[in-house]
Design a protein around this motif. Structure first.
Motif: not given
Length: 203
Positions: A81-83, A89-90, A115-116, A125-129
C-alpha cells in the motif's frame, strides 16, 4: 522436535495467499520442518470489503500475537500500500507490544514476501520498510538474495520479487502469480526453512 515455521500473511484478493501456499510447500520439503499458514485479522468491515469487490476470506486460521513465540521462525507476507505493508498487517504488528517489551521474538529468523499492483509499486520498498518491524523485535531478517539463481535474472517476462523475498504483481487484480513467481515462493519457503532449522540446532 520439529522446527516450527509460521507463514503469517494478509491477503485482500488472494495473490499473497497463493504465494503463501507455495511457500508452505517449499518449507514442507525440508525434513523436520513443520510449516503453518496463518492469517492476520481483517480491519475493514464487510461493507468496505464489498465495495472493494474483495472475495471471501479462506478458512486459514487467524493468528493472535500470543501464538507467535511458539514458532522457531517466520515468513511474513502482505500486499503493498503506497510502497509499504498493508495497514492490516501493520495493525497486527502494532498489537505485539507485549512481545516487544519482553523480546519474546528476539533471535528468531524472519523472511518477507509481498504483492504490488505494478512494477514500480513497491517490490523493494515494501520489504525494506518492513524490516524496521523485525529490528525492533530483535528478529533476524533473512533475504533470499540471489539464491534463486537464473530465475532472478528473468528479463523476457514480467516477474515480481527481489533479493528481499518472493513477490508477484496483481495488476488490476486479474493477473495471478506466474509459474516463475510461484517457483520463487517455493524456493523462499525451502531456503528459510533450512536456515530456521539450522539456527534452532535441529539435526
Amino acid at each position: 522436535m520439529a522446527t516450527k515455521l509460521y507463514i503469517v500473511y494478509y491477503s485482500t484478493y488472494g495473490h499473497v495467499e497463493k504465494l503463501a501456499e507455495e511457500i508452505k510447500k517449499g518449507a514442507a520439503s525440508v525434513e523436520g520442518v513443520e510449516p503453518k499458514l496463518c492469517q492476520v485479522p481483517e480491519t475493514l468491515n464487510a461493507e468496505a470489503l464489498g465495495k472493494m469487490s474483495a472475495p471471501p476470506k479462506s478458512e486459514i486460521p487467524i493468528i493472535t500475537p500470543k501464538e507467535l513465540p511458539e514458532a522457531d521462525g517466520f515468513i511474513f507476507g502482505f500486499p503493498t500500500r503506497f510502497g509499504m505493508m498493508a495497514a492490516q498487517f501493520k495493525a497486527f504488528l502494532d498489537s505485539t507490544g507485549g512481545l516487544w517489551r519482553t523480546q519474546k521474538l528476539a533471535g528468531k529468523p524472519a523472511g518477507i514476501f509481498y504483492s504490488s499492483g505494478c512494477q514500480g509499486g513497491g517490490q523493494e520498498t515494501t520489504p525494506l520498510t518492513a524490516i524496521t518491524q523485525l529490528v525492533h523485535h530483535g528478529m533476524i531478517f533473512v533475504p533470499i538474495g540471489y539464491t534463486f539463481g537464473a530465475g532472478m535474472f528473468e528479463m523476457e517476462n514480467v516477474k515480481g520479487g527481489s533479493p528481499y523475498g518472493a513477490g508477484t504483481f496483481a495488476g488490476d487484480g486479474s493477473r495471478q502469480p506466474s509459474q516463475l513467481e510461484l517457483q520463487q515462493a517455493f524456493h523462499q519457503g525451502k531456503y528459510i526453512a533450512t536456515i530456521t532449522k539450522k539456527l534452532k540446532g535441529s539435526p
